[in-house]
Write a protein that holds these residues in place. Structure first.
Motif, mmCIF file in Angstrom:
data_model
loop_
_atom_site.group_PDB
_atom_site.id
_atom_site.type_symbol
_atom_site.label_atom_id
_atom_site.label_comp_id
_atom_site.label_asym_id
_atom_site.label_seq_id
_atom_site.Cartn_x
_atom_site.Cartn_y
_atom_site.Cartn_z
ATOM 1 N N THR A 100 0.835 -1.194 0.000
ATOM 2 C CA THR A 100 0.000 0.000 0.000
ATOM 3 C C THR A 100 0.875 1.251 0.000
ATOM 4 O OG1 THR A 100 -0.073 0.044 2.419
ATOM 5 C CG2 THR A 100 -1.783 -1.228 1.291
ATOM 6 N N ASP A 145 4.827 7.520 3.567
ATOM 7 C CA ASP A 145 3.821 6.479 3.349
ATOM 8 C C ASP A 145 3.891 5.877 1.946
ATOM 9 O OD1 ASP A 145 3.005 8.684 1.924
ATOM 10 O OD2 ASP A 145 0.921 8.644 2.624
ATOM 11 N N ASP A 194 8.161 -3.170 8.658
ATOM 12 C CA ASP A 194 6.798 -3.686 8.754
ATOM 13 C C ASP A 194 6.694 -4.573 9.999
ATOM 14 O OD1 ASP A 194 4.263 -4.632 8.412
ATOM 15 O OD2 ASP A 194 4.592 -5.501 6.421
ATOM 16 N N GLY A 196 4.109 -5.141 11.635
ATOM 17 C CA GLY A 196 2.920 -5.989 11.527
ATOM 18 C C GLY A 196 3.241 -7.339 10.929
ATOM 19 N N THR A 203 -0.643 -8.441 11.378
ATOM 20 C CA THR A 203 -1.101 -8.268 9.998
ATOM 21 C C THR A 203 -0.132 -7.337 9.271
ATOM 22 O OG1 THR A 203 -3.403 -8.536 10.671
ATOM 23 C CG2 THR A 203 -3.006 -7.527 8.510
ATOM 24 N N GLN A 205 1.662 -4.502 7.191
ATOM 25 C CA GLN A 205 1.399 -3.110 6.843
ATOM 26 C C GLN A 205 0.418 -2.407 7.771
ATOM 27 O OE1 GLN A 205 1.686 -2.297 2.378
ATOM 28 N NE2 GLN A 205 0.760 -4.343 2.364
ATOM 29 N N THR A 206 0.271 -2.914 9.002
ATOM 30 C CA THR A 206 -0.627 -2.275 9.972
ATOM 31 C C THR A 206 0.115 -1.691 11.163
ATOM 32 O OG1 THR A 206 -1.009 -4.362 11.143
ATOM 33 C CG2 THR A 206 -2.525 -3.805 9.339
ATOM 34 N N ALA A 207 1.443 -1.908 11.255
ATOM 35 C CA ALA A 207 2.203 -1.410 12.408
ATOM 36 C C ALA A 207 3.619 -1.060 11.957
ATOM 37 C CB ALA A 207 2.231 -2.459 13.529
ATOM 38 N N ASP A 208 3.738 0.085 11.297
ATOM 39 C CA ASP A 208 5.042 0.486 10.767
ATOM 40 C C ASP A 208 5.911 1.136 11.838
ATOM 41 O OD1 ASP A 208 4.254 -0.423 8.323
ATOM 42 O OD2 ASP A 208 4.311 1.540 7.318
#
Length: 434
Positions: A100, A145, A194, A196, A203, A205-208
């Motif tokens: 993403t 991002d 990453d 995540g 998961t 790409q949810t906890a960078d």
């Protein structure tokens, strides 16, 4: 999508050291020599650099040509290097699905490259010179991002080179020169992590988070040159600059480490070292005078980038990364001309081709370099009998670089896409004779 235990183990087994290797290796391996060492040189696409001896900047290009300068001369220059860099994502992905994020904005940060040179007499046949230059450097910074954030965010390398030199005029036909180089290197490199993906049960790409590497070092080298004057109003110069073996010392730091990994020694702030060999180069140049108005100039420069075969990064906790780089040796060739329009104005122009050391299969987001064509124009204007100013403009037409960089094993994903890149260079140099 949740990771399986097998995916988690494969992502972490390579260890954090591999992440450091991917970060530092991509930036250092491209190396990126800065050719902009002279306002007069920029205006002719660096043609004739080792044979010209037109001003004090010859301290860098060929110390032997200092014998062409009468008395004492000072040259101070500044060069603005402004790239226009854009990325186009073409299906980049990571464990669990597509990567993403956006295309990173315009990551091609501009550089300001300064030069200072002084040449003076010791005896009628012996010259002393001193130069301060920045022979290597790069600067790229993507939006935080962007789709390739796990491979590169910010990559910045700066060098400062101190270069005392001597030249001896054997006779009217032959001169020799030599210089000593004390070189400082500073590097700052960051990329996202990453967490995540690396957290059990997480998961992608949810906890960078992020990792940053910074280091600096001093190292030493030398340069040699010879200048030959032929009776046909032809000058030929040959110049060699040695390798410089840098050993960076610094630190690695982490941000936004999740609680589940806070006790993991792989994500603890640590000291680091990295060995980097900056390449040697050899130049062969010629200047042909035609009457008292025209000069035709040429240059071929070979740079031994193959020293970047691999990069070793060592952390104080014992982790070591050896990253394969596989860069190639390169040639730069250029042709130029100058025309004495009047006693106060000289016009210049030139064109060239410069190979990139980066092979397509090893290109990284840290510096997506490729072969480029050079087109240049410039002028020298005499303000007074002892003062003159050089103006120059250069445009680099860079072949569109493509990238397909697989860092899935270390959590960096697979970055797939293409870049558009061109570079504008503007130079200003002031010369004063004492």
């Amino acid at each position: 999508m949740k990771k399986t235990g097998i995916l988690y183990k494969s992502a972490t087994a390579a260890g954090l050291a591999a992440m450091f290797g991917g970060l530092a290796g991509g930036a250092f391996a491209a190396g990126f020599a800065l050719n902009e060492q002279s306002g007069s040189g920029v205006g002719v696409a660096f043609a004739g650099g080792a044979a010209s001896g037109e001003d004090a900047s010859t301290v860098f290009y060929n110390p032997a040509a200092m014998v062409r300068i009468s008395g004492t001369q000072l040259s101070v220059g500044v060069h603005g290097v402004v790239p226009d860099l854009k990325f186009n994502n073409q299906g980049s992905f990571t464990t669990g699905g597509p990567l993403t994020g956006g295309n990173g904005g315009d990551p091609g940060n501009g550089l300001v490259v300064p030069n200072f040179y002084l040449v003076t007499d010791i005896t009628p046949n012996l010259k002393y010179g001193f130069g301060v230059s920045a022979p290597f450097g790069l600067s790229t910074q993507y939006n935080g991002d962007w789709v390739g954030r796990y491979q590169a965010l910010k990559s910045e390398i700066k060098t400062y080179n101190l270069n005392p030199s001597l030249a001896y005029k054997v006779n009217d036909r032959v001169s020799f020169g030599a210089g000593f180089n004390a070189q400082y290197l500073n590097a700052n490199l960051t990329k996202a992590i990453d967490f995540g993906l690396l957290t059990p049960g997480g998961t992608p790409q949810t906890a960078d988070g992020a990792v940053g590497v910074s280091g600096h070092s001093w190292a030493y080298g030398y340069n040699l040159g010879a200048l030959f004057q032929f009776p046909t109003d032809t000058r030929v110069g040959i110049a060699y600059r040695s390798t410089v073996h840098q050993t960076l010392e610094g630190s690695a730091s982490f941000t936004n480490v999740p609680a589940a990994l806070s006790a993991d020694p792989r994500f603890a702030n640590n000291k680091m070292t990295a060995a980097v060999t900056l390449p040697d180069s050899i130049s062969l140049s010629a200047v042909q005078e035609i009457g008292n108005k025209w000069e035709l100039l040429s240059d071929v420069t070979f740079t031994r980038w193959s020293y970047f075969n691999q990069l070793a990064v060592v952390l104080a906790n014992g982790q070591t990364s050896v990253t394969t780089e596989n860069w190639r040796n390169t040639f730069r060739g250029s042709l130029g001309a100058s025309y004495r329009y009047s006693d106060s104005l000289k016009l210049r122009g030139g064109a060239g081709f410069d190979q990139s050391p980066v092979r397509n299969a090893f290109r990284t987001a840290a510096i997506p370099d490729n072969h480029r064509k050079i087109l240049a124009a410039g002028a020298n204007y005499k303000v007074s009998k002892v003062d003159s100013v050089d103006f120059a403009y250069q445009h680099l037409f860079v072949n569109d670089p493509s990238i397909n960089n697989n860092q899935l094993a270390t959590g960096g994903g697979q970055l797939i896409g293409s870049y558009t890149l061109d570079v504008n260079i503007m130079s200003l140099q002031y010369n004063h004779e004492f």
